[in-house]
Design a protein around this motif. Structure first.
Motif, PDB file in Angstrom:
ATOM      1  N   MET A   1       0.887 -18.933  -5.564  1.00  0.00           N
ATOM      2  CA  MET A   1       1.907 -19.759  -4.900  1.00  0.00           C
ATOM      3  C   MET A   1       3.241 -19.046  -4.882  1.00  0.00           C
ATOM      4  O   MET A   1       3.970 -19.114  -3.897  1.00  0.00           O
ATOM      5  N   ASP A   2       3.601 -18.356  -5.975  1.00  0.00           N
ATOM      6  CA  ASP A   2       4.856 -17.612  -6.022  1.00  0.00           C
ATOM      7  C   ASP A   2       4.894 -16.558  -4.928  1.00  0.00           C
ATOM      8  O   ASP A   2       5.907 -16.357  -4.268  1.00  0.00           O
ATOM      9  N   VAL A   3       3.780 -15.878  -4.743  1.00  0.00           N
ATOM     10  CA  VAL A   3       3.693 -14.840  -3.710  1.00  0.00           C
ATOM     11  C   VAL A   3       3.824 -15.480  -2.337  1.00  0.00           C
ATOM     12  O   VAL A   3       4.566 -14.991  -1.475  1.00  0.00           O
ATOM     13  N   GLY A   4       3.119 -16.593  -2.108  1.00  0.00           N
ATOM     14  CA  GLY A   4       3.213 -17.302  -0.829  1.00  0.00           C
ATOM     15  C   GLY A   4       4.628 -17.764  -0.543  1.00  0.00           C
ATOM     16  O   GLY A   4       5.113 -17.643   0.590  1.00  0.00           O
ATOM     17  N   ASP A   5       5.303 -18.300  -1.551  1.00  0.00           N
ATOM     18  CA  ASP A   5       6.692 -18.733  -1.390  1.00  0.00           C
ATOM     19  C   ASP A   5       7.583 -17.550  -1.020  1.00  0.00           C
ATOM     20  O   ASP A   5       8.461 -17.653  -0.166  1.00  0.00           O
TER      21      ASP A   5
END
Length: 173
Positions: A103-107
């Motif tokens: 999720m951090d990467v997607g954000d």
């Protein structure tokens, strides 16, 4: 003396040929380090692999969401990707070494509007096979699967030097 000079010229020519005749100005402007070794395979866990890109020049970029220089460099690499992604002889792989959350990467990707292919390194040994320096780190892999250059630290990939580099690499295609 003539023999030494001739030997030096031959060695320099061979080294340039291995690196796809990358112009000297691109080497200097992008501060590339020449390499000549097989590229270790990557494992992203989603079916992506370096071997899938045999026959293409690959710009492989390791980065992380917590890396300040990466946040400045990835938009520049994304701009270069935007100009070159339709060229069938070039592939871009931006591999996140983040271990916490996809999720951090997607954000991060959404925040910076990245369009280039962003992958997660599911195998934490993949970065170790390439370096132990840190991120960002960018590697250029030739169509035969050999590492021909690397850049440790951020670079201005969306500069004229980036376009000149890719134009030279794909000139024979």
């Amino acid at each position: 003396m003539k023999f030494r000079y001739l030997t030096l010229v031959i060695l320099l020519f061979c080294n340039c040929a291995q690196a796809g005749n990358i112009p000297a100005q691109s080497w200097r402007d992008l501060r590339l380090e020449k390499l000549d070794q097989p590229a270790p395979e990557i494992n992203t866990g989603d079916g992506e692999s370096l071997s899938r890109h045999r026959g293409q020049w690959v710009i492989m970029h390791f980065w992380a969401t917590w890396c300040g220089p990466c946040a400045h460099e990835l938009p520049a690499l994304n701009n270069l990707y935007g100009r070159w992604h339709k060229h069938q002889d070039v592939a871009f792989l931006a591999i996140s070494i983040d271990t916490e959350s996809a999720m951090d990467v997607g954000d991060f990707v959404r925040k910076y509007g990245l369009q280039l292919p962003v992958l997660l390194s599911r195998d934490m040994h993949t970065p170790e096979r390439y370096w132990n320096w840190g991120v960002p780190a960018t590697y250029i892999v030739n169509p035969e699967g050999k590492l021909v250059a690397r850049a440790l630290g951020p670079r201005a990939w969306d500069s004229d030097a980036g376009d000149t580099l890719l134009a030279a690499l794909t000139a024979d295609d």
